[in-house]
Design an enzyme around this catalytic site. Sequence first.
Site, PDB file in Angstrom:
ATOM      1  N   ASP A 258      37.146 121.624  31.283  1.00 40.68           N
ATOM      2  CA  ASP A 258      36.062 122.617  31.207  1.00 40.68           C
ATOM      3  C   ASP A 258      36.050 123.195  29.784  1.00 40.68           C
ATOM      4  O   ASP A 258      37.104 123.551  29.257  1.00 40.68           O
ATOM      5  CB  ASP A 258      36.301 123.725  32.240  1.00 40.68           C
ATOM      6  CG  ASP A 258      35.074 124.606  32.442  1.00 40.68           C
ATOM      7  OD1 ASP A 258      34.564 124.644  33.571  1.00 40.68           O
ATOM      8  OD2 ASP A 258      34.636 125.259  31.476  1.00 40.68           O
ATOM      9  N   ILE A 259      34.885 123.267  29.167  1.00 38.35           N
ATOM     10  CA  ILE A 259      34.833 123.768  27.783  1.00 38.35           C
ATOM     11  C   ILE A 259      35.115 125.266  27.710  1.00 38.35           C
ATOM     12  O   ILE A 259      35.413 125.783  26.641  1.00 38.35           O
ATOM     13  CB  ILE A 259      33.481 123.462  27.070  1.00 38.35           C
ATOM     14  CG1 ILE A 259      32.297 123.975  27.884  1.00 38.35           C
ATOM     15  CG2 ILE A 259      33.362 121.973  26.780  1.00 38.35           C
ATOM     16  CD1 ILE A 259      31.019 124.056  27.059  1.00 38.35           C
TER      17      ILE A 259
ATOM     18  N   ASN B 222      31.037 125.695  43.059  1.00 41.66           N
ATOM     19  CA  ASN B 222      29.983 126.698  42.961  1.00 41.66           C
ATOM     20  C   ASN B 222      28.690 126.001  43.382  1.00 41.66           C
ATOM     21  O   ASN B 222      28.442 124.861  42.991  1.00 41.66           O
ATOM     22  CB  ASN B 222      29.864 127.214  41.522  1.00 41.66           C
ATOM     23  CG  ASN B 222      31.137 127.930  41.070  1.00 41.66           C
ATOM     24  OD1 ASN B 222      31.832 128.532  41.873  1.00 41.66           O
ATOM     25  ND2 ASN B 222      31.446 127.843  39.789  1.00 41.66           N
TER      26      ASN B 222
ATOM     27  N   GLY C  47      26.923 130.631  40.941  1.00 41.55           N
ATOM     28  CA  GLY C  47      27.607 130.475  39.656  1.00 41.55           C
ATOM     29  C   GLY C  47      27.649 129.047  39.150  1.00 41.55           C
ATOM     30  O   GLY C  47      28.388 128.743  38.210  1.00 41.55           O
ATOM     31  N   GLN C  48      26.855 128.160  39.753  1.00 42.51           N
ATOM     32  CA  GLN C  48      26.835 126.777  39.273  1.00 42.51           C
ATOM     33  C   GLN C  48      25.965 126.692  38.023  1.00 42.51           C
ATOM     34  O   GLN C  48      24.772 126.959  38.068  1.00 42.51           O
ATOM     35  CB  GLN C  48      26.290 125.841  40.367  1.00 42.51           C
ATOM     36  CG  GLN C  48      26.342 124.377  39.950  1.00 42.51           C
ATOM     37  CD  GLN C  48      25.824 123.420  41.034  1.00 42.51           C
ATOM     38  OE1 GLN C  48      25.370 123.836  42.107  1.00 42.51           O
ATOM     39  NE2 GLN C  48      25.876 122.139  40.736  1.00 42.51           N
TER      40      GLN C  48
ATOM     41  N   HIS D 111      30.068 119.146  40.863  1.00 41.34           N
ATOM     42  CA  HIS D 111      31.405 119.052  40.263  1.00 41.34           C
ATOM     43  C   HIS D 111      32.362 119.987  40.962  1.00 41.34           C
ATOM     44  O   HIS D 111      31.974 121.077  41.402  1.00 41.34           O
ATOM     45  CB  HIS D 111      31.367 119.318  38.748  1.00 41.34           C
ATOM     46  CG  HIS D 111      30.737 120.631  38.358  1.00 41.34           C
ATOM     47  ND1 HIS D 111      29.374 120.842  38.405  1.00 41.34           N
ATOM     48  CD2 HIS D 111      31.281 121.786  37.921  1.00 41.34           C
ATOM     49  CE1 HIS D 111      29.110 122.082  38.003  1.00 41.34           C
ATOM     50  NE2 HIS D 111      30.261 122.687  37.708  1.00 41.34           N
ATOM     51  N   LEU D 112      33.584 119.538  41.059  1.00 32.43           N
ATOM     52  CA  LEU D 112      34.645 120.305  41.705  1.00 32.43           C
ATOM     53  C   LEU D 112      35.571 120.851  40.614  1.00 32.43           C
ATOM     54  O   LEU D 112      36.081 120.093  39.789  1.00 32.43           O
ATOM     55  CB  LEU D 112      35.422 119.375  42.647  1.00 32.43           C
ATOM     56  CG  LEU D 112      36.605 119.969  43.416  1.00 32.43           C
ATOM     57  CD1 LEU D 112      36.175 121.129  44.305  1.00 32.43           C
ATOM     58  CD2 LEU D 112      37.267 118.881  44.270  1.00 32.43           C
ATOM     59  N   HIS D 113      35.730 122.171  40.599  1.00 36.63           N
ATOM     60  CA  HIS D 113      36.653 122.785  39.641  1.00 36.63           C
ATOM     61  C   HIS D 113      38.075 122.667  40.172  1.00 36.63           C
ATOM     62  O   HIS D 113      38.335 123.029  41.319  1.00 36.63           O
ATOM     63  CB  HIS D 113      36.348 124.288  39.472  1.00 36.63           C
ATOM     64  CG  HIS D 113      35.030 124.578  38.830  1.00 36.63           C
ATOM     65  ND1 HIS D 113      34.907 124.889  37.494  1.00 36.63           N
ATOM     66  CD2 HIS D 113      33.779 124.612  39.341  1.00 36.63           C
ATOM     67  CE1 HIS D 113      33.638 125.108  37.212  1.00 36.63           C
ATOM     68  NE2 HIS D 113      32.923 124.949  38.311  1.00 36.63           N
TER      69      HIS D 113
END
Length: 118
Positions: free
Chosen positions: A29-30, A86, A92-93, A99-101
């Site tokens: 994640d950036i 999210n 909050g997406q 995508h899965l955090h």
Amino acid sequence: MECLFCKIINKEVPSEIIYENGKFIVFRDINPKAPIHYLICPKKHIISVNHVGEEDRELIGELFLVAKKIARDFGISEKGYKLVFNVGKGGGQLIPHLHLHLLGGWRSKKERDLPHMP
Ligand SMILES: [Zn+2]
């Protein structure tokens, strides 16, 4: 395709890819919210959990196997970690590509409980 994650998948936009196979890509994640914060992303463009179809059953099952593998490979399986989806802007997406955090690597409970959620 004006999707940032599809561009990352197609290598049109650089990212720090930590794992890739035929169906998934995993990158950092950036804007990390934890010492380890990776995004596990199916290469198929699915907008969100709301858009997962019956035909995606197997793919979503595999998504969790990839998450498990990444947690193991980065040594956080035993200690524990968080997996977060999210869903939609209100959830909050930020990028409309499923995508899965995967978050982990905290050194203490206190560090984990700081405001950090993606
Ligand atoms: Zn996409």
